[in-house]
Structure formats: C-alpha cells, structure tokens
Design an enzyme around this catalytic site. Structure first.
Site, PDB file in Angstrom:
ATOM      1  N   ASP A 199      60.715   5.415  89.214  1.00  0.00           N
ATOM      2  CA  ASP A 199      60.356   5.949  87.907  1.00  0.00           C
ATOM      3  C   ASP A 199      61.532   6.804  87.449  1.00  0.00           C
ATOM      4  OD1 ASP A 199      59.015   6.583  85.607  1.00  0.00           O
ATOM      5  OD2 ASP A 199      57.218   7.308  86.600  1.00  0.00           O
ATOM      6  N   GLU A 210      47.519  12.975  73.218  1.00  0.00           N
ATOM      7  CA  GLU A 210      47.401  12.514  74.601  1.00  0.00           C
ATOM      8  C   GLU A 210      48.574  11.582  74.872  1.00  0.00           C
ATOM      9  OE1 GLU A 210      43.925  10.164  75.389  1.00  0.00           O
ATOM     10  OE2 GLU A 210      44.053   9.079  73.506  1.00  0.00           O
TER      11      GLU A 210
END
Length: 865
Positions: A264, A610
């Site tokens: 990542d 969000e």
C-alpha cells in the site's frame, strides 16, 4: 503452463541459462523477464522496484507507473464510465453482472492506455494496466470511512463479488491479461483512518481464519488474481508488508499464489518510520525485511511524504542486509506480468487487439452502468407509496444530495461525462410534471449554492462581471499563465489533465449583511482570500475531496477583494466557488414541499465526509470515519419539517455506509438506499420511483439502530459485529431488500439427506413470482451449523429474473468449506451433527424462509487454509 526460472540463480547464471535457450526467452514470459533482469545493474534494478519505474532505453524497457485505480471504473484519469461505488455493486448480489462490470472497466483501461502511452510504450500515473482493485477488506464496523470501497460485511458475499470482478478485469485469455487486478489490503485492515499507519492488529486465530482471510484466499485460489496489496497495519506485531506468515506461509505456500505483491502507498515506509510502526530502525532494514518476506513492489505515498527511494535498496544489498537474488526474484515477477500484459511489445496481446482508444465512456458502457445502478437500489421501506400510481403534477426535489455529483461517485472515482443527478433524473423521467428544487441544507451545515455570477466582479465598482483568471500548466501556479475573464471560479478542467493550477482574482459583492462561508468545490488543493485575509488553506488536499470552508463577515452592497487558487489532480467536470449566506435555505425547501404533490428528499453523505484519511473534524465525523450513524443533524431537522407538511415523501439515501434513520423508518412512507450510484444514478432512482422496474437490491451490510451496542471501533474482535455475531435489534438486516412483486418458495430438497463430512451436497428449491409484475429475486441460502456462534451464515445466493406468474427451479451447491466452521485455534473443520439449510429472500428470522434438515456424519479435519 508458464515455466518459472529458479529465483536463487545469480544474474550471471540466469544469463548463461538463457543463452542456451534463446527461443524460450522469446516465448516464455518468465524466462524473458529473467533475461532482462540479468542485464540490469543493481541501481537499475532498485529503481524498477518503485511504482514509478523509469525507462531503461538500452534494454528497450519503457517507463511504467504501476499505480492505477479502478474500484468502480477507471479512476483519476479523466472521463470514464462510473459505476456504483463498490458497496453498491455488492448490493446487486449479481455475480454475472460483476464480471460484465470488470470487463467494461478493463476495456476502458486498455483504451486509455492506447490513447495516452508514449511512442516507446511508456505510461504515466493512472494510465497503465495494473489495477489496484478490488478492496476486499471486510466492512466489520459501520464507522469506517473506507467501508464504501468494500463489498460489505460478509466473507462469502465479498468473495463471490470479488472473484467475478477480477475475472472481468483480467480477461479470459490464459496466456495474457486484459488488465491485472489487485486484491487489497492484505490483511486485517478496516480502520480507524486516524491510526492506520500505526495500527498493530492482534486478531484471534478464529477471527483471522473465519472473517479476515477467506476472501483473500478465494480471490487467489479461485479468482486467480495476479496481484495482492499488503496493508499499512501490522498483524500480530509484524508489519503486513514484512510478514512472512502472510505473504509466504499463507499467500504463496498454502494458497499457491504465483503473482506479485505491491505495498500500500507508504506502507513500506511505515516499517521504519518512528511515527508509524517503527518495526526497523533504518530504511535499509525495512526494505530487507519486506522484500525478503515476499513483497515485490513499493508504492511511495507522495501525499504524506512517505516514499522509499531506490537508494535504500542499493545500500541494503551492498551492506549484506538484502540478497540480490531476492531483488531478482521480485523483478522477475514484475516483468513477467508486464510482458503478459503486452507492455513491452509494440502490439497488444491478440485477445485484446480489437480494443481502440475510443472505446472509453461509450453509450454501451454507460448502459451497463445504468443496469448496475438499477440492480443496486435497495428498497428499505415501502408503505404502498411506490411505485407511483400516476404522475404527480408537482414534484419537489429537496436535500443536499439531490443535485450533487459528489453523491453520485463516492471516492476512488472517475469523472462521468454525462452525470445524471437525482434531480436531473426526476426531470428527465417526469417531463410532464413541474419539478421544483431546493437543497434546503448542506450535508452537515447550511446549504452551499454556487456564488451567483452577479456577485463576482473584475473591478471594485462592479462594472465588469466575472473574475480575472490565470491558468498554469503546472500544479504550483508557476510559469506563464493564460489569462481571461471568467464567470465565478468555474473550472471544467481539461479532460485527463493531472498537473494544472489556476488563480482567480477580483471582487465579491455581498447581497446582504451577515456571516458567510466560502469554499471551493474541488477534489484537490485550494485556498481562498477575502479582503486580504486568507480564510481557507486546503492546499495540501490531494486526490480526495474536502469540505473545508472559511468564514467572512460581509456588509450588504460592499465589495471585497477575493482570490481563489486551486490545483487540478485528475479531471472534475464542475469545480466552482460555493458559499452559504445569511438566508435560511430551509424555509424555501419547506415551502416547496407544501405546494408539491410528491416530495423526493435526497439525503445522506458523500466522500467529502466518509473516505480515506480526510482532514475533517465535524460533528458525527472524524478524519474520514464516522462517530455517529445518524443522519447529520441539519438534514434530520429539515426532513422532519418536510414530512411535517403532510405531503407524500420518498427518502432517498445516498451514502457508502449504513445510516440509522430510525425516525424516518417510523414516519416516512418509502425509503430507498441508493448508495453512491455512479454516473447514471439519477436515472436509476427516478425509474425506481416511477415503477419502470422492480427493485431487488439487497443490503451487503447491517443497518444498526446506532453505535450503542457496538464494540469499540478499535477493537478488531468480531464478537458483537456484523449479522454473524451481533445479537441486538437492528434497523434493517443484512440481506434485506423489498420488491414491487411477491415470491413464494417451494419445499427445498437435498441431493442427499445425509453426507459424510467433507462431501458436497446440492440444495434444490422452486421459486415462483406470485405477484403481478416481473421482477428479480435474490435467492439466499444460509446454513446453521452445530455449535457455531455465527449461525446462520450465508453460504450461497443467486439473483434470478421471473416474469409475473413464472416459476424457476434453483440449485445451489454446498461444498466442504460452506459446511465448515473454525475453532478457537483457527482450525477449519466439518463437524458431525444436525445442520439446517434455509432458503429465502433474506435472513432467517428477518424474512420468510423455507428450510431443510441435513445430517453430517464424521469429522473432516485439515481443510485447506
């Protein structure tokens, strides 16, 4: 079968081997990759191990940036077909459709690659063919802001949706790939966002095997995914990107993974940074630990200045901390897949030669997006208002998401070229109705309409409307600018542009005295000055939206100097300056509702609230995560006022996660969960309201009544979470969704009433459409197993279409894993005893189901991890 060269061979030995088999080197991707690696210097090798791999002209290797996002369409690369956000696609419960979606996305990746590659075949950021999707982490807690990127809370549903999406992305050719999919984030990753670079997760052996790993196993063993992304967090004290247990023992040995592992973005730096995991003291030790454990490619995180350059890799090899053979192993894996994609050849693989640069964002592709949006719609509640019996004379469309493009796309998105908001969809579907609109409120504060053109002026006397605009080619407002006078600070950025910036300057004229709030509607950095004072500094925002606004007290009729500066990162079709004013926008909305025959109230969230690691602190939200599941207070107040008018109201929720709309469930006659429905979302919502199709979406997550009763967000134990382990009362259960027709299930039958442990069994049931409308039904199969705390658990499903009065026999298979359970030590086994198999349109206990008893004899141990 691909022939793999032994990785332990030193570079000269590899070269010697390949000189004896030149034909093999030309034909076999692994051998050809090994030949290239054998000719590289150590410095060249190290540079190829980062996501932005430079060209090596002497070896005819073009530049390649591995970083591409395709969560629900080609992302961050300009115009593309935008499908519903991932959680919405999971709500379709349609495996075949997911394959079609993946196939369309792969075609558009190929088209963009052909349109943008350099003469030598080199690619830039977001223009390659390695796709860092799907996100198959389990949405274990509804507060996680990135849960919208997942396929929900159930490991089995996640597995089936992901497998078909991966098959679509990677193509059906056994020798070459259409694109390469990446299953992420491996493993045990699901928030909070605020702690993701420091989180050390200690899941129980049961939860690891029962919840966190099954989808990854399935995408490797059945999905044949070619790439896996290791996560930011540590698992049991070891960073995921340095974990031999995860990458070697599980991924490669137990599951037989043959592809490559990418970190990542920033996860490799997490290994050594003292403000992160700090597992090692130096970058050299970090790269040695990660590559030795099985990581193959580093993604550096420019956003947080968390990069790992080539230097530490070279130093680690020369200092004896990292074997060069391990570097070679990673590079052979990487180049094998570049070759299998056709990235090192002038012509694409034959299987994909027909794809053209124009095969992007086509009407045919948008039709698939519309079908997906329609299938994703979940009718949560309906007291008979829907479908409409006749066209209303006046429809009031109200709410902050009614005309919002942000609410269509969610995060990790492309830019729809023809975005259809709910307001636009209602107007298109009901051309004979008078459609009136007022937002009434913002998502978490006052409504924010665009600053009207008449309130922006080039000169202080406001003789000339508009703003002086300066557009720069780079992202830092440097160099020579192209100037013009433009209305507002609107920017339809050049399609596909990635490094651009702009400055607008002029004067702002206040229509009335009071407090104002201004922000720039953007997906990248921006800042605003009013009257010489900087009121907003969101310049560091990158690739994610922001709702950061600044306040100014203005006097009616007075003009104030204003300057707006903004950066482009990816395309957005409609960036502009917006504001809230002293006017109470809710009054207009309530007045429109009183005069209407029908109200469509479009509420919810957006990726501004969000999402991934947002710089946001507002009531109910923190850094991208949620602290409350309630509808934000300004929206709740307006909804209650609108419903109080007594007019029939349809509540449309647009969000990537569950909302605790308890008041609405008691007082609103119809509620639709539309998710972030993609570029065609407005058409899908309007068609559902009109009754053009019968909704059949099903919830991939539980809608709780609130956060009370849920474990702490930071607690990774599954006890008390998701439909499998939550014991309290819920608002809407996992698997829930209503229809405009009715279905009846016959008596189910098993292929055998008793089976030996480890043996499969088939379940057969007849399903009849007993209503007056054609419609889809999602047949759900749950199994209750002796002594299993997760009872009953989803173990099969199929979405079918039945005409009114039609019957269809559905057969679902239960294999050993479907009948297995996991003990406290993490061992999976099938135990003897009485099992119950349930079939119906939802969970047993929450929907009408039929059941059949199954007896399992004996015990089956040693099921594959």
């Amino acid at each position: 079968m691909t022939r793999h060269i032994p990785f332990a061979l030193a570079p000269l030995a590899l070269a010697a081997l390949l000189t004896t088999a030149p034909a093999l080197a030309q034909q076999d991707p692994a051998a050809r990759a090994a030949s290239l690696v054998a000719q590289m210097t150590l410095e060249e090798k190290a540079a190829q191990l980062g996501n932005d791999a430079p060209a090596i002209p002497r070896l005819k290797i073009p530049k390649y940036n591995w970083w591409n996002e395709g969560l629900h369409g080609v992302a961050r690369a300009g115009y593309a077909t935008v499908f519903p956000q991932a959680v919405g696609m999971a709500a379709t419960w349609d495996e075949g459709l997911m394959h079609d979606v993946g196939d369309v996305i792969a075609t558009e990746f190929r088209a963009k690659y052909l349109a943008t590659r350099a003469p030598d075949g080199g690619t830039d950021w977001y223009r390659g063919l390695t796709v860092w999707s799907p996100n198959i982490n389990i949405f274990r807690d509804p507060r996680w802001g990135r849960g919208q990127e997942t396929y929900g809370e159930d490991p089995y549903l996640t597995s089936r949706i992901a497998i078909n999406f991966i098959h679509g992305l990677q193509g059906d050719d056994a020798q070459s790939f259409k694109t390469i999919a990446t299953a992420k984030h491996f493993a045990v990753h699901s928030g909070p966002e605020s702690n993701r670079h420091r989180e050390d997760v200690h899941p129980s052996p049961h939860d690891l095997e029962d919840t966190y790993l099954p989808a990854f196993r399935a995408t490797v063993t059945e999905g044949k995914v070619a790439s896996v992304m290791c996560a930011y967090n540590a698992v049991n004290g070891i960073p995921a990107c340095a974990s031999d247990d995860l990458m070697e023992q599980h991924l490669r040995r137990a599951w037989g993974f043959k592809g490559f592992v990418v970190s990542d973005c920033g996860a490799a730096a997490n290994i050594y940074r003292d403000d992160s995991l700090h597992y090692t003291k130096t970058p050299e030790q970090a790269v040695a630990a990660s590559f030795s454990a099985g990581m193959d490619l580093i993604c550096g995180d420019y956003r947080n200045k968390m990069t790992t350059e080539a230097g530490p890799i070279v130093n680690a090899v020369r200092q004896g901390e990292l074997k060069e053979a391990v570097v070679d192993r990673a590079l052979v894996r990487l180049f094998e897949y570049r070759i299998r994609l056709g990235l090192l050849d002038a012509n694409p693989p034959q299987a994909y030669a027909a794809i053209k640069p124009t095969d992007n964002d086509t009407p045919a592709h948008r039709a698939v997006a519309l079908k997906t949006a329609q299938e994703a719609m979940v009718l949560l509640k309906n007291d008979g208002l829907l479908p409409l019996k006749k066209t209303p004379k006046t429809i009031a469309v109200i709410g902050p998401n009614a005309d919002s493009e942000d609410a269509l796309v969610g995060n990790y998105n492309g830019q729809p070229s023809h975005p259809v908001t709910v307001l636009a969809g209602i107007r298109a579907r009901f051309p004979d109705a008078k459609v009136v609109y007022a937002p009434g409120t913002g998502l978490v504060g006052p409504a924010e309409p665009p600053v009207p053109d008449e309130n922006l002026c080039v000169d202080a006397a406001c003789r000339t409307p508009g703003l002086k605009a300066e557009h720069f080619e780079g992202p830092d407002l440097a160099g020579t600018a192209q100037g013009a006078v433009e209305k507002n600070a609107r920017a339809a950025w050049q399609e596909g542009g990635h490094n651009a910036s702009a400055r607008w300057s002029g004067y702002l004229k206040a229509p009335r005295t009071g407090d104002y709030s201004l922000r720039y509607l953007s997906n990248a950095g921006y800042r605003i000055w009013v009257d010489g004072k900087q009121i907003v500094d969101a310049w560091d925002v990158t690739d994610s939206p922001s709702i950061e606004a600044g306040k100014a007290k203005l006097q009616a009729g007075k003009t104030y100097p204003i300057r707006i500066e903004a950066v482009q990162r990816g395309a957005r079709g409609d960036q502009k300056l917006v504001w809230s004013t002293p006017i109470d926008a809710s009054r207009e909305a309530v007045d429109l509702a009183r005069r209407a025959d029908l109200v469509v109230f479009v509420a919810g969230l957006s990726a501004n609230l969000e999402g991934e690691e947002l710089k946001l602190q507002v009531p109910g939200f923190a850094g991208g995560d949620r602290t409350s599941l309630d509808l934000p207070a300004p929206q709740e107040r307006l909804l209650e006022q609108v419903v109080g008018t007594g007019k029939p109201t349809v509540l449309v929720l647009m969000s990537g996660s569950a909302l605790s709309v308890n008041w609405a469930d008691k007082h609103v006659p119809a509620i639709v969960q539309a998710w972030y429905p993609g570029g065609e979302g407005g058409h899908a919502v309007a068609g559902l309201i009109a009754g053009d199709y019968s909704p059949a979406g099903r919830l991939p997550v539980t809608f709780y009544r609130g956060v009370d009763g849920l474990p702490a967000f930071t607690d990774y134990r599954m006890d008390g979470r998701t439909y499998r382990y939550f014991k309290g009362d819920v608002l809407y259960p996992f698997g829930h969704g209503l229809s405009y027709t009715t279905f009846r299930y016959g008596t189910p039958a098993l292929s055998a009433p008793s089976v030996a442990a480890g043996s499969p069994v088939n379940v057969d049931v007849e399903v009849a459409n007993t209503g007056k409308r054609d419609g889809d039904e999602v047949v759900q199969l749950y199994v209750a197993k002796p002594g299993d705390a997760a009872n009953p658990t989803l173990a099969g499903f199929r979405r079918i279409h039945l005409k009114a009065g039609e019957r269809q026999r559905v057969t679902l298979a239960l294999d050993a894993r479907a009948l297995s359970q996991v003990d406290a030590a993490g061992a999976r086994k099938v135990v003897p005893g009485a099992y119950t198999v349930y079939l119906g349109g939802g969970q047993p206990g929450h929907a009408q189901t039929v059941k059949v008893a199954l007896t399992v004899t004996g015990t089956a141990f040693g099921l594959p991890k």
